[in-house]
Motif scaffolding. Structure first.
Motif, mmCIF file in Angstrom:
data_model
loop_
_atom_site.group_PDB
_atom_site.id
_atom_site.type_symbol
_atom_site.label_atom_id
_atom_site.label_comp_id
_atom_site.label_asym_id
_atom_site.label_seq_id
_atom_site.Cartn_x
_atom_site.Cartn_y
_atom_site.Cartn_z
ATOM 1 N N TYR A 174 0.842 -1.207 0.000
ATOM 2 C CA TYR A 174 0.000 0.000 0.000
ATOM 3 C C TYR A 174 0.875 1.254 0.000
ATOM 4 O O TYR A 174 0.635 2.203 -0.758
ATOM 5 C CB TYR A 174 -0.894 0.037 1.237
ATOM 6 N N CYS A 175 1.853 1.262 0.895
ATOM 7 C CA CYS A 175 2.717 2.442 1.028
ATOM 8 C C CYS A 175 3.446 2.737 -0.276
ATOM 9 O O CYS A 175 3.538 3.896 -0.708
ATOM 10 C CB CYS A 175 3.731 2.234 2.151
ATOM 11 N N GLU A 176 3.968 1.686 -0.909
ATOM 12 C CA GLU A 176 4.740 1.878 -2.130
ATOM 13 C C GLU A 176 3.840 2.318 -3.286
ATOM 14 O O GLU A 176 4.190 3.230 -4.048
ATOM 15 C CB GLU A 176 5.468 0.580 -2.497
ATOM 16 N N HIS A 177 2.679 1.682 -3.418
ATOM 17 C CA HIS A 177 1.818 1.960 -4.567
ATOM 18 C C HIS A 177 1.093 3.295 -4.453
ATOM 19 O O HIS A 177 1.056 4.077 -5.415
ATOM 20 C CB HIS A 177 0.792 0.835 -4.732
ATOM 21 N N PHE A 178 0.520 3.560 -3.296
ATOM 22 C CA PHE A 178 -0.331 4.740 -3.144
ATOM 23 C C PHE A 178 0.431 5.985 -2.699
ATOM 24 O O PHE A 178 -0.031 7.113 -2.916
ATOM 25 C CB PHE A 178 -1.469 4.456 -2.166
ATOM 26 N N HIS A 179 1.603 5.800 -2.054
ATOM 27 C CA HIS A 179 2.358 6.957 -1.560
ATOM 28 C C HIS A 179 3.808 6.981 -2.045
ATOM 29 O O HIS A 179 4.568 7.855 -1.606
ATOM 30 C CB HIS A 179 2.330 6.991 -0.025
ATOM 31 N N GLN A 180 4.189 6.035 -2.904
ATOM 32 C CA GLN A 180 5.558 5.962 -3.408
ATOM 33 C C GLN A 180 6.567 5.993 -2.258
ATOM 34 O O GLN A 180 7.583 6.692 -2.285
ATOM 35 C CB GLN A 180 5.860 7.113 -4.387
ATOM 36 N N CYS A 181 6.248 5.214 -1.235
ATOM 37 C CA CYS A 181 7.075 5.138 -0.022
ATOM 38 C C CYS A 181 7.476 3.691 0.206
ATOM 39 O O CYS A 181 6.614 2.846 0.465
ATOM 40 C CB CYS A 181 6.300 5.685 1.179
ATOM 41 N N GLU A 182 8.770 3.401 0.085
ATOM 42 C CA GLU A 182 9.261 2.039 0.314
ATOM 43 C C GLU A 182 9.605 1.886 1.792
ATOM 44 O O GLU A 182 10.727 2.135 2.219
ATOM 45 C CB GLU A 182 10.468 1.745 -0.573
ATOM 46 N N ALA A 183 8.620 1.486 2.578
ATOM 47 C CA ALA A 183 8.771 1.406 4.035
ATOM 48 C C ALA A 183 9.130 -0.018 4.463
ATOM 49 O O ALA A 183 8.706 -0.990 3.849
ATOM 50 C CB ALA A 183 7.488 1.851 4.708
ATOM 51 N N VAL A 184 9.886 -0.108 5.529
ATOM 52 C CA VAL A 184 10.244 -1.408 6.111
ATOM 53 C C VAL A 184 9.384 -1.681 7.335
ATOM 54 O O VAL A 184 8.735 -2.725 7.444
ATOM 55 C CB VAL A 184 11.741 -1.443 6.486
ATOM 56 N N ASP A 185 9.370 -0.753 8.252
ATOM 57 C CA ASP A 185 8.611 -0.911 9.498
ATOM 58 C C ASP A 185 7.234 -0.269 9.313
ATOM 59 O O ASP A 185 7.113 0.949 9.232
ATOM 60 C CB ASP A 185 9.365 -0.247 10.651
ATOM 61 N N VAL A 186 6.202 -1.092 9.230
ATOM 62 C CA VAL A 186 4.851 -0.582 8.990
ATOM 63 C C VAL A 186 3.894 -1.109 10.057
ATOM 64 O O VAL A 186 4.061 -2.205 10.576
ATOM 65 C CB VAL A 186 4.334 -0.982 7.593
ATOM 66 N N GLU A 187 2.897 -0.291 10.371
ATOM 67 C CA GLU A 187 1.888 -0.675 11.368
ATOM 68 C C GLU A 187 0.604 0.106 11.109
ATOM 69 O O GLU A 187 0.640 1.336 10.988
ATOM 70 C CB GLU A 187 2.395 -0.375 12.775
ATOM 71 N N MET A 188 -0.509 -0.612 11.006
ATOM 72 C CA MET A 188 -1.787 0.074 10.907
ATOM 73 C C MET A 188 -2.118 0.674 12.259
ATOM 74 O O MET A 188 -2.046 0.014 13.299
ATOM 75 C CB MET A 188 -2.902 -0.881 10.466
ATOM 76 N N LEU A 189 -2.501 1.944 12.252
ATOM 77 C CA LEU A 189 -2.805 2.658 13.487
ATOM 78 C C LEU A 189 -4.301 2.750 13.754
ATOM 79 O O LEU A 189 -4.727 2.740 14.909
ATOM 80 C CB LEU A 189 -2.229 4.079 13.427
ATOM 81 N N GLY A 190 -5.081 2.871 12.708
ATOM 82 C CA GLY A 190 -6.523 3.043 12.884
ATOM 83 C C GLY A 190 -7.236 2.840 11.564
ATOM 84 O O GLY A 190 -6.644 2.970 10.494
ATOM 85 N N ILE A 191 -8.509 2.517 11.660
ATOM 86 C CA ILE A 191 -9.345 2.368 10.479
ATOM 87 C C ILE A 191 -10.723 2.928 10.809
ATOM 88 O O ILE A 191 -11.209 2.781 11.939
ATOM 89 C CB ILE A 191 -9.424 0.891 10.015
ATOM 90 N N ASP A 192 -11.317 3.608 9.839
ATOM 91 C CA ASP A 192 -12.629 4.221 10.035
ATOM 92 C C ASP A 192 -13.417 4.108 8.746
ATOM 93 O O ASP A 192 -12.959 3.481 7.777
ATOM 94 C CB ASP A 192 -12.477 5.692 10.469
ATOM 95 N N CYS A 193 -14.570 4.713 8.711
ATOM 96 C CA CYS A 193 -15.448 4.569 7.556
ATOM 97 C C CYS A 193 -14.858 5.166 6.283
ATOM 98 O O CYS A 193 -15.259 4.778 5.180
ATOM 99 C CB CYS A 193 -16.809 5.188 7.847
ATOM 100 N N ASP A 194 -13.907 6.084 6.410
ATOM 101 C CA ASP A 194 -13.357 6.784 5.246
ATOM 102 C C ASP A 194 -12.021 6.241 4.768
ATOM 103 O O ASP A 194 -11.603 6.528 3.647
ATOM 104 C CB ASP A 194 -13.186 8.272 5.564
ATOM 105 N N GLY A 195 -11.316 5.471 5.612
ATOM 106 C CA GLY A 195 -10.003 4.981 5.233
ATOM 107 C C GLY A 195 -9.232 4.478 6.432
ATOM 108 O O GLY A 195 -9.810 4.130 7.468
#
Length: 231
Positions: A174-195
């Motif tokens: 997701y990070c690479e495709h949608f934000h052009q960010c090649e991240a190593v350490d990733v963690e979902m923080l929250g989810i809501d009705c909009d994203g």
């Protein structure tokens, strides 16, 4: 997309804004502060403030406030998107889930919560001024902006745990495709009705759903569809 949802998404994409309160000390003169905030599931704003702060004294004297945030990566100030929330600030209800959710997004605030003079306030919108860009200027009513309760609110922790345990590679894509960010350490923080929000190598990234999701099943479908686009 409705202007109300676009305003909510812009607010959710940012972490701070300029809070304006009415000065008790200077007879109602506007007083500005830079303020971290978290958009709650319904669209109201949660702030963590100290009783010693000038803005808190002002709020306790007169609850009317406004908060503006803007597209902070755009240097063209006049044409960039921005949202102003006009509302009232009230002490948040005594719900431990507020602190849990806030600390996922702002872990550095844990030391503040340990102090007795810090507490949560909720900014309840009365109306919003949404500027999506040049010529896209709208007033948005609180009725159209605020979201009624939905099942994903209670399911959020389970969705987050599932994504962080079983799908970190997907989060990286997701990070690479949608934000052009090649991240190593990733963690979902929250989810809501909009994203949803992801911490990627210490930075925070916001991902918008194309359509609103109201429960875990709809969220799973949206996440799978987004994953397909990363392949």
């Amino acid at each position: 997309m409705s202007n109300a949802r676009a305003a909510r998404q812009m607010l959710r994409a940012h972490r701070y804004g300029a809070l304006s309160t009415l000065s008790e000390k200077f007879n109602g003169h506007p007083f500005g502060s830079i303020m971290f905030y978290l958009v709650d599931h319904d669209g109201s704003l949660l702030i963590l403030i100290s009783t010693l702060a000038e803005h808190t004294k002002n709020i306790r004297h007169d609850a009317r406030v406004s908060l503006i945030t803007h597209n902070q990566n755009d240097l063209n100030i006049q044409s960039q998107g921005r949202v102003t929330v006009v509302g009232v600030a009230q002490p948040a209800e005594n719900d431990p889930r507020i602190a849990v959710r806030y600390l996922r997004h702002f872990p550095e605030a844990e030391s503040y919560l340990a102090m007795s003079d810090f507490s949560f306030y909720r900014i309840l919108p009365r109306t919003l001024r949404y500027i999506g860009g040049f010529g896209k200027i709208h007033w948005v009513s609180a009725i159209s902006y605020l979201v009624p309760p939905y099942p994903l609110i209670a399911q959020e922790d389970d969705v987050i745990a599932h994504m962080n345990v079983d799908h970190r590679d997907t989060l990286r894509r997701y990070c690479e495709h949608f934000h052009q960010c090649e991240a190593v350490d990733v963690e979902m923080l929250g989810i809501d009705c909009d994203g949803f929000d992801v911490c990627a190598d210490g930075g925070n990234l916001r991902f918008d759903f194309e359509e609103m999701v109201l429960d875990a099943q709809q969220a799973r479908y949206a996440l799978v569809e987004m994953a397909k686009r990363t392949r």
